[in-house]
Design a protein around this motif. Structure first.
Motif, PDB file in Angstrom:
ATOM      1  N   MET A  81      54.071  14.560  10.892  1.00 61.82           N
ATOM      2  CA  MET A  81      55.355  14.712  11.608  1.00 61.82           C
ATOM      3  C   MET A  81      56.480  14.057  10.816  1.00 61.82           C
ATOM      4  O   MET A  81      56.309  13.001  10.243  1.00 61.82           O
ATOM      5  CB  MET A  81      55.229  14.037  12.977  1.00 61.82           C
ATOM      6  N   GLU A  82      57.604  14.761  10.811  1.00 64.83           N
ATOM      7  CA  GLU A  82      58.752  14.278  10.019  1.00 64.83           C
ATOM      8  C   GLU A  82      59.678  13.370  10.798  1.00 64.83           C
ATOM      9  O   GLU A  82      59.939  13.604  11.986  1.00 64.83           O
ATOM     10  CB  GLU A  82      59.575  15.500   9.613  1.00 64.83           C
ATOM     11  N   PHE A  83      60.203  12.358  10.140  1.00 63.86           N
ATOM     12  CA  PHE A  83      61.240  11.508  10.745  1.00 63.86           C
ATOM     13  C   PHE A  83      62.308  11.248   9.681  1.00 63.86           C
ATOM     14  O   PHE A  83      62.333  10.184   9.067  1.00 63.86           O
ATOM     15  CB  PHE A  83      60.635  10.180  11.222  1.00 63.86           C
ATOM     16  N   PRO A  84      63.184  12.227   9.417  1.00 64.09           N
ATOM     17  CA  PRO A  84      64.173  12.084   8.333  1.00 64.09           C
ATOM     18  C   PRO A  84      64.944  10.775   8.413  1.00 64.09           C
ATOM     19  O   PRO A  84      65.366  10.342   9.498  1.00 64.09           O
ATOM     20  CB  PRO A  84      65.115  13.281   8.558  1.00 64.09           C
ATOM     21  N   GLU A  85      65.141  10.172   7.279  1.00 60.10           N
ATOM     22  CA  GLU A  85      65.705   8.823   7.211  1.00 60.10           C
ATOM     23  C   GLU A  85      67.149   8.754   7.668  1.00 60.10           C
ATOM     24  O   GLU A  85      67.532   7.840   8.368  1.00 60.10           O
ATOM     25  CB  GLU A  85      65.616   8.294   5.753  1.00 60.10           C
ATOM     26  N   GLY A  86      67.964   9.685   7.271  1.00 58.20           N
ATOM     27  CA  GLY A  86      69.403   9.539   7.516  1.00 58.20           C
ATOM     28  C   GLY A  86      69.840   9.757   8.959  1.00 58.20           C
ATOM     29  O   GLY A  86      71.027   9.721   9.283  1.00 58.20           O
ATOM     30  N   LEU A  87      68.885   9.973   9.859  1.00 62.47           N
ATOM     31  CA  LEU A  87      69.271  10.306  11.224  1.00 62.47           C
ATOM     32  C   LEU A  87      69.039   9.140  12.168  1.00 62.47           C
ATOM     33  O   LEU A  87      68.247   8.248  11.898  1.00 62.47           O
ATOM     34  CB  LEU A  87      68.448  11.501  11.724  1.00 62.47           C
ATOM     35  N   LYS A  88      69.706   9.204  13.338  1.00 57.46           N
ATOM     36  CA  LYS A  88      69.449   8.255  14.420  1.00 57.46           C
ATOM     37  C   LYS A  88      68.730   9.025  15.529  1.00 57.46           C
ATOM     38  O   LYS A  88      68.882  10.241  15.642  1.00 57.46           O
ATOM     39  CB  LYS A  88      70.773   7.695  14.941  1.00 57.46           C
ATOM     40  N   TYR A  89      67.996   8.306  16.384  1.00 63.53           N
ATOM     41  CA  TYR A  89      67.152   8.986  17.370  1.00 63.53           C
ATOM     42  C   TYR A  89      67.303   8.365  18.749  1.00 63.53           C
ATOM     43  O   TYR A  89      67.491   7.149  18.879  1.00 63.53           O
ATOM     44  CB  TYR A  89      65.680   8.899  16.952  1.00 63.53           C
ATOM     45  N   LYS A  92      77.233  10.221  27.434  1.00 60.01           N
ATOM     46  CA  LYS A  92      75.972   9.592  27.012  1.00 60.01           C
ATOM     47  C   LYS A  92      75.009   9.459  28.189  1.00 60.01           C
ATOM     48  O   LYS A  92      75.389   9.022  29.274  1.00 60.01           O
ATOM     49  CB  LYS A  92      76.301   8.207  26.440  1.00 60.01           C
ATOM     50  N   ASP A  93      73.781   9.861  27.959  1.00 53.96           N
ATOM     51  CA  ASP A  93      72.665   9.796  28.920  1.00 53.96           C
ATOM     52  C   ASP A  93      72.707  10.881  30.002  1.00 53.96           C
ATOM     53  O   ASP A  93      71.766  10.994  30.779  1.00 53.96           O
ATOM     54  CB  ASP A  93      72.557   8.419  29.606  1.00 53.96           C
ATOM     55  N   ASP A 147      78.297   3.656  20.960  1.00 50.47           N
ATOM     56  CA  ASP A 147      77.144   4.383  21.515  1.00 50.47           C
ATOM     57  C   ASP A 147      75.974   4.408  20.533  1.00 50.47           C
ATOM     58  O   ASP A 147      74.816   4.450  20.930  1.00 50.47           O
ATOM     59  CB  ASP A 147      77.538   5.840  21.839  1.00 50.47           C
ATOM     60  N   LEU A 148      76.306   4.388  19.249  1.00 46.28           N
ATOM     61  CA  LEU A 148      75.252   4.522  18.238  1.00 46.28           C
ATOM     62  C   LEU A 148      74.307   3.330  18.231  1.00 46.28           C
ATOM     63  O   LEU A 148      73.166   3.445  17.790  1.00 46.28           O
ATOM     64  CB  LEU A 148      75.873   4.674  16.853  1.00 46.28           C
ATOM     65  N   LYS A 149      74.792   2.203  18.746  1.00 44.42           N
ATOM     66  CA  LYS A 149      73.972   0.986  18.698  1.00 44.42           C
ATOM     67  C   LYS A 149      72.660   1.158  19.463  1.00 44.42           C
ATOM     68  O   LYS A 149      71.657   0.551  19.136  1.00 44.42           O
ATOM     69  CB  LYS A 149      74.743  -0.188  19.338  1.00 44.42           C
ATOM     70  N   ASP A 150      72.700   1.971  20.540  1.00 37.05           N
ATOM     71  CA  ASP A 150      71.504   2.117  21.376  1.00 37.05           C
ATOM     72  C   ASP A 150      70.466   3.045  20.770  1.00 37.05           C
ATOM     73  O   ASP A 150      69.380   3.198  21.311  1.00 37.05           O
ATOM     74  CB  ASP A 150      71.899   2.665  22.763  1.00 37.05           C
ATOM     75  N   LEU A 151      70.828   3.697  19.663  1.00 38.76           N
ATOM     76  CA  LEU A 151      69.895   4.661  19.085  1.00 38.76           C
ATOM     77  C   LEU A 151      68.943   3.977  18.106  1.00 38.76           C
ATOM     78  O   LEU A 151      69.226   2.899  17.594  1.00 38.76           O
ATOM     79  CB  LEU A 151      70.669   5.769  18.371  1.00 38.76           C
ATOM     80  N   MET A 152      67.807   4.652  17.868  1.00 34.35           N
ATOM     81  CA  MET A 152      66.789   4.095  16.966  1.00 34.35           C
ATOM     82  C   MET A 152      66.957   4.677  15.574  1.00 34.35           C
ATOM     83  O   MET A 152      67.494   5.771  15.413  1.00 34.35           O
ATOM     84  CB  MET A 152      65.398   4.487  17.488  1.00 34.35           C
ATOM     85  N   ALA A 190      64.818   5.814  11.893  1.00 34.64           N
ATOM     86  CA  ALA A 190      63.628   6.642  11.682  1.00 34.64           C
ATOM     87  C   ALA A 190      62.333   5.881  11.934  1.00 34.64           C
ATOM     88  O   ALA A 190      61.421   6.376  12.604  1.00 34.64           O
ATOM     89  CB  ALA A 190      63.658   7.254  10.294  1.00 34.64           C
ATOM     90  N   ASP A 191      62.239   4.661  11.416  1.00 32.00           N
ATOM     91  CA  ASP A 191      60.990   3.883  11.591  1.00 32.00           C
ATOM     92  C   ASP A 191      60.757   3.549  13.043  1.00 32.00           C
ATOM     93  O   ASP A 191      59.630   3.682  13.551  1.00 32.00           O
ATOM     94  CB  ASP A 191      61.054   2.574  10.795  1.00 32.00           C
ATOM     95  N   GLU A 192      61.813   3.111  13.719  1.00 30.77           N
ATOM     96  CA  GLU A 192      61.659   2.756  15.141  1.00 30.77           C
ATOM     97  C   GLU A 192      61.229   3.981  15.939  1.00 30.77           C
ATOM     98  O   GLU A 192      60.384   3.909  16.819  1.00 30.77           O
ATOM     99  CB  GLU A 192      62.992   2.238  15.705  1.00 30.77           C
ATOM    100  N   TYR A 193      61.840   5.118  15.625  1.00 31.30           N
ATOM    101  CA  TYR A 193      61.509   6.332  16.365  1.00 31.30           C
ATOM    102  C   TYR A 193      60.066   6.757  16.086  1.00 31.30           C
ATOM    103  O   TYR A 193      59.337   7.172  16.997  1.00 31.30           O
ATOM    104  CB  TYR A 193      62.488   7.466  16.030  1.00 31.30           C
ATOM    105  N   ALA A 194      59.647   6.644  14.819  1.00 32.49           N
ATOM    106  CA  ALA A 194      58.260   7.006  14.470  1.00 32.49           C
ATOM    107  C   ALA A 194      57.287   6.179  15.294  1.00 32.49           C
ATOM    108  O   ALA A 194      56.304   6.703  15.836  1.00 32.49           O
ATOM    109  CB  ALA A 194      58.025   6.788  12.983  1.00 32.49           C
TER     110      ALA A 194
END
Lengths: 449, 501, 152
Positions: free
Chosen positions: C1-9, C52-53, C110-115, C117-121
């Motif tokens: 499964m992919e978790f591209p680095e440059g993104l937030k999740y 958001k949410d 808002d971006l602070k609450d996002l994960m 790539a590693d956290e999301y994985a």
């Protein structure tokens, strides 16, 4: 008659397998207090022969079109049903199958419904049809609910012609009573023409109008003029919903799709379904393509299987209750499939030329009967607008006429007083291809007094 | 696109055409003697249409062959065992069909005045009483066309009753195991839905209801037995909690086949319920209806029943169209009369004793299947079920075989699959309701097939995953049907083999 | 499964590509796998504000509907026009051609609450473990014996 095949030996064997001493053990989770009072206080079952006799006696206490002359319409019509229709829907493969959730073994029902959807589109001139709803009345209610889903929140006025079938109007009112945002208003009919009063309609239309409900033909059998009404709706962005309880008329009349109806609904009983005291039959529901994801009820779609063979499936199911639950387009689950199948067979048998022919005969007989009656003293045609196979007749002595007719096993029509007090001297008369010339002769003779 | 491999030993019969793809211009199956008619003399030409474009033009034999051929592509109760959970696919007696076709019933017009309909009205009146007796309720209306419409009607009556008390309320409690029609009907009635969860035994705790029950809840909708096939053992306590705060109890009677002669909903604290005549009372499913969903109520809701009401006045039956507190009409005329007639005939045939035996045998059959399959399939709940049992695909999933695959493979064995993926609270549910009209031999055959498939799932999972292999069509592409909906035939469309990729 | 680095999740399995004050949003590979074949996508109109949410659209497969929740707040400036006719693009390329909307961020916090790539994985791995555990718990319940079931 019980239909349970289990012998004593069968039961013993099965209980052994389950590991229970008796069938009652299987109910031990049910509180004793409930079980004590659960006996069903009905007489013992009858044999098939006893049932046959009992039901034949009950049937004999009714007056049916088999031995009475009915000139009755008002939403249910006595038409000729070819034998092949019943032969088809009596096939157990159609009648005892379930809703086609497993499409690989339901291609019979699914293809027939796809054909049904197509036939309704062709008949009504609309883009898409669903696989039927309960009846004409609930079809109108569903159309209003659909219009509400599509139209913006400020548009919540429903204009309903008073010339629309009174029972349909009642059902719409029932469905809307529980929705606080919708206002239902009646548009009067023109007392001379018997059609919706166009001037009044224009006065009532405004930018809050959600939809207009128009009988086509209306309850009086009158053929409304759709083009100006469509234009008037357009000027305020209101949906036009046509309601056809005698769809045989659409074999001759301009179909709703041709004059731009948004939604076209009605009662399908005329198309090969026995009268059966008003049910079961079905409601048809068709609309423009752009509304397809908002349509209620089942939809059958074409697709292919893994080997490229054409097949059919229920589709766009995410609109429906079993997936969308409280956000579904409708709560409808079981509808009226076998009746829609009967209509499909009927339309297939009559075909393009046959349906037109039967409709023409209806027009001829109804207009002939009307002309002959109004030539009698004491009778007058109530409305001046054109009609298909139903018309309103004014009679100087309504009760006498009905009494005289009853004595000769005839019912000349439906007295209008219960719904239209101003028309208490009038009745709604319907003449179809099932009314022989001799019947009309007898009616005319009887009306002469 | 390449043509699929042609196996010349397989049937070469072409797949069926559509009605519109056969026939010949001018053909019709119906002849009519007598007069032609000049329609233009009676109806202005601007109101008239041209011919119906594309309408079929077929002869009678063509039509019959078409539909007979289609029928042979259907499974049905009369051809196959059809153990759909919560659908009660029992035998549909032929005597009911004979009765429904008697002209003295089939050729009745609902707008004829009641004096012409005394036999029909007597039958309907008696049916109301029969159903009230079976369910332990006091008054019945036969108007609703199906279970879902019965639900809506029941909720409307509750709303009318509470509104009259000046306390309309806004919410309905619906368990997570409820049929989708329950929340959908609630919304249609203008209510908000509060969902509560069943406990790990598969039933609703009284405490869970207590937590959400307040003065703004109009009612709880409860199915008993529930869609897991389990008796809601806390129902009386739940009813007390709801009643104590002024709410009402609605019972979804879809599973009534488990309860006849065993327990009456009217004694469980139920205020209003619906019954499904096309389930418990043997009327045919018709491929999706027609059915009927009569509602039964206790005395406090009687005045709100829909119109028309059938009233016994002296020695005659009359219809009351106007009842001041009624919720109104829910459909035209007198309901699905032909369906009601069949149910009446069925109840006459079985009698009180026969109905009770039906429920007993329904339970026997369901538990027999449960016992025979419990070693090879994981049961959702490890206790005796009522009239239906639930298995899951947990064991088979280890080999990548899902409930869907098992269902499709059953088709190859000539069985209609059980209900799948419902209720949602059980992952990969297979809900099996055999009904009482099945013999032990039929059940044995079904269980043998299920056991064979369980073995195949271990030995040859691909065989199961690519099923069905022997049905008129193979697995159908439902994603394609939803992405690019084709909902009707149109002139110039591709024929029976797709040429699109 | 992919978790591209440059993104937030987000916890609801959306991804966000931040470029200045603009954010492109889609659903992750895990989400599209869970959904199955996607047949229809409901997207907001250009100009609409998403919060958001809160749900701002939906994704439909044959047998299910899933709301999509806004990972950030903002005004919609563009929606992916190929999705109405080709919803399966989300299955084929969830992080690329399967993007859904582009918004103008209203609150960069808002971006602070996002994960990342590693956290999301890790989050996804945990989700999968939880699903397995639930199934194991069910197994345990079944093994417990119910005295009533014993043969009399």
């Amino acid at each position: 008659m019980r239909y349970t095949p289990h012998t004593v030996t069968d039961k013993e064997r099965m209980l052994r397998e389950i590991g229970c001493a008796s069938v009652e053990d299987l109910y031990r989770h049910v509180p004793q207090s409930l079980r004590e009072h659960a006996a069903i206080g009905l007489p013992a079952g009858l044999t098939e022969l006893e049932v046959r006799r009992r039901m034949a006696a009950l049937a004999a206490r009714n007056d049916s079109a088999a031995d009475w002359s009915f000139f009755l319409g008002g939403g249910i019509y006595h038409h000729f049903i070819p034998s092949a229709v019943d032969a088809t829907i009596s096939r157990a493969e159609f009648s005892t199958s379930y809703t086609p959730y497993q499409p690989e073994v339901s291609q019979g029902t699914l293809q027939a419904l796809f054909e049904y959807q197509t036939l309704i589109c062709q008949l009504t001139g609309m883009d898409v049809s669903n696989a039927a709803v309960y009846d004409g009345a609930s079809a109108v209610a569903e159309a209003v609910l659909m219009s509400r889903r599509i139209q913006p929140a400020k548009k919540r006025r429903v204009l309903m012609s008073r010339a629309l079938h009174p029972q349909y109007r009642a059902v719409v009112a029932t469905y809307l009573k529980n929705l606080d945002d919708v206002r239902l208003e009646e548009v009067p009919f023109d007392a001379g023409r018997g059609a919706t009063d166009f001037e009044q309609l224009k006065r009532l239309l405004d930018d809050q109008t959600m939809c207009v409900l128009l009988g086509y033909p209306n309850f009086f059998g009158v053929i409304e003029e759709p083009a100006p009404i469509r234009a008037a709706c357009d000027s305020v962005g209101a949906h036009l919903v046509t309601v056809t309880s005698e769809p045989l008329s659409l074999a001759l009349l301009k179909p709703p799709g041709e004059f731009g109806a948004d939604i076209a609904v009605g009662e399908g009983q005329s198309l090969g379904v026995p009268m059966s005291l008003g049910g079961p039959a079905f409601g048809f529901f068709a609309c423009q393509n752009k509304f397809v994801r908002n349509i209620p009820g089942r939809l059958v779609g074409e697709t292919v299987d893994s080997e490229g063979q054409r097949g059919f499936v229920l589709t766009l199911a995410t609109r429906e209750q079993h997936i969308r639950r409280e956000k579904a387009t409708s709560n409808i689950c079981t509808s009226q499939t076998l009746c829609a199948l009967a209509a499909t067979v009927y339309m297939a048998l009559l075909g393009k030329s046959g349906l037109r022919r039967i409709a023409e005969i209806n027009v001829a007989r109804a207009h002939d009967a009307c002309a002959r009656l109004i030539a009698q003293r004491g009778f007058a045609s109530r409305f001046s607008a054109p009609f298909f196979n139903e018309f309103v007749m004014q009679s100087e002595n309504l009760s006498q006429l009905f009494a005289d007719c009853t004595a000769r096993r005839m019912v000349p029509g439906i007295p209008l007083a219960p719904w239209y007090p101003e028309l208490k001297d009038s009745f709604l008369m319907c003449v179809t291809e099932m009314n022989e010339r001799e019947e009309i002769d007898q009616l005319v003779r009887t009306s002469a007094g | 696109m390449s043509e699929p491999a042609q196996d010349r030993k397989r049937s070469q019969v072409a797949p069926p055409k559509l009605l519109f793809e056969s026939g010949s211009p001018g053909r019709s199956a119906v002849e009519w003697a007598g007069e032609g008619a000049k329609v233009e003399e009676s109806i202005p030409s601007h109101l008239l249409r041209r011919d119906i474009d594309g309408f079929p033009e077929l002869g009678e034999l063509e039509v019959l062959r078409h539909f007979t051929g289609l029928s042979q592509r259907n499974f049905s109760i009369e051809s196959q065992f059809y153990p759909l959970g919560s659908c009660t696919m029992k035998y549909n007696p032929k005597i009911n069909e004979v009765v429904a076709r008697l002209p003295g019933f089939a050729l009745l017009h609902p707008m004829a005045s009641p004096e012409h309909l005394q036999g029909a009205l007597a039958m309907l009146f008696e049916l109301e009483q029969m159903l009230a007796e079976v369910a332990g309720m006091e008054h019945v209306s036969l108007q609703p066309s199906a279970g879902a419409q019965g639900e809506l009607t029941g909720l409307m009556m509750i709303r009318a009753c509470l509104s009259e008390r000046g306390d309309p309320r806004k919410k309905i409690i619906v368990p997570d195991t409820a049929h989708g029609t329950n929340p959908a009907s609630s919304t249609l009635c203008g209510y908000d839905v509060i969902q509560i969860s069943s406990n790990d035994k598969g039933v609703i705790d009284a405490a869970a209801v207590e937590k959400v029950m307040d003065g703004d809840v109009a009612a709880i909708m409860i199915t008993n037995p529930n869609t897991l096939g389990l008796f809601e053992s806390n129902i009386e306590a739940i009813a007390q909690i709801v009643h104590a705060k002024g709410g009402m109890v609605y019972l979804d009677g879809a599973n009534l086949n488990a309860l006849m002669g065993v327990a009456k909903p009217g004694h469980m604290g139920v205020d209003v319920l619906h019954m499904n005549l096309h389930k418990t009372f043997s009327t045919p499913h018709g491929g999706g209806g027609p059915g009927a969903g009569p509602v039964g109520v206790k005395a406090p809701l009687r005045d709100y029943l829909p119109v028309p009401r059938i009233v016994h006045a002296g020695d005659k039956f009359v219809l009351h169209e106007i009842e001041p507190k009624s919720v109104g009409r829910v459909r035209s005329f007198l309901g699905n009369f032909g369906v009601l007639l069949r149910a009446y005939t069925y109840i006459l045939s079985l009698g009180g004793d026969g109905l009770a035996e039906a429920s007993r045998m329904a339970l026997l059959n369901a538990n027999y299947i449960r016992k025979k399959l419990e070693k090879s399939y994981q049961l959702a709940y490890n206790e005796p079920c009522m009239h239906e049992c639930i298995l899951t695909d947990r064991i088979q999933h280890k080999n990548g075989v899902s409930t869907l695959d098992i269902a499709k493979r059953l088709l190859d064995y000539g069985y209609h699959p059980p209900t799948i993926y419902f209720p949602l609270v059980v992952s990969g549910a297979l809900m099996i309701e055999p009904t009482e009209t099945e013999s032990p031999e039929t059940l044995d055959g079904f269980c043998d097939a299920m056991l064979a498939i369980a073995q195949e799932a271990k030995d040859d999972p691909e065989l199961v995953k690519s099923a069905p292999h022997s049905t008129p069509v193979r697995r159908l592409d439902e994603a394609r049907a939803a992405r690019k909906p084709v909902l009707r035939w149109e002139n110039g469309r591709a024929k029976s083999r797709s040429t699109d990729p | 499964m992919e978790f591209p680095e440059g993104l937030k999740y987000s916890k609801e399995h959306e991804w966000v590509l931040v470029e200045g004050t603009s954010a492109t949003i889609g659903i992750t590979e895990y989400a599209q796998e869970e959904l199955g074949d996607i047949v229809f996508v409901e997207l907001p109109e250009v100009g609409e504000k998403i919060v958001k949410d809160d749900p701002f659209g939906a994704v439909e497969s044959v047998k299910a509907v899933s709301d999509i929740y806004a990972p950030v707040s903002g005004a919609v400036v563009e929606t992916n026009e190929i999705l109405p006719d080709n919803p399966e693009t989300i299955n084929d390329d969830p992080y690329g051609d399967g993007w859904m909307v582009r918004v103008e961020l209203s609150d960069i916090d808002d971006l602070k609450d996002l994960m990342d790539a590693d956290e999301y994985a890790e989050y996804v791995a945990q989700q999968k473990e939880d699903d397995d555990e639930e199934d194991d718990d069910e197994d345990e319940d079944d093994i417990e014996e119910d005295d009533d079931d014993k043969v009399k």
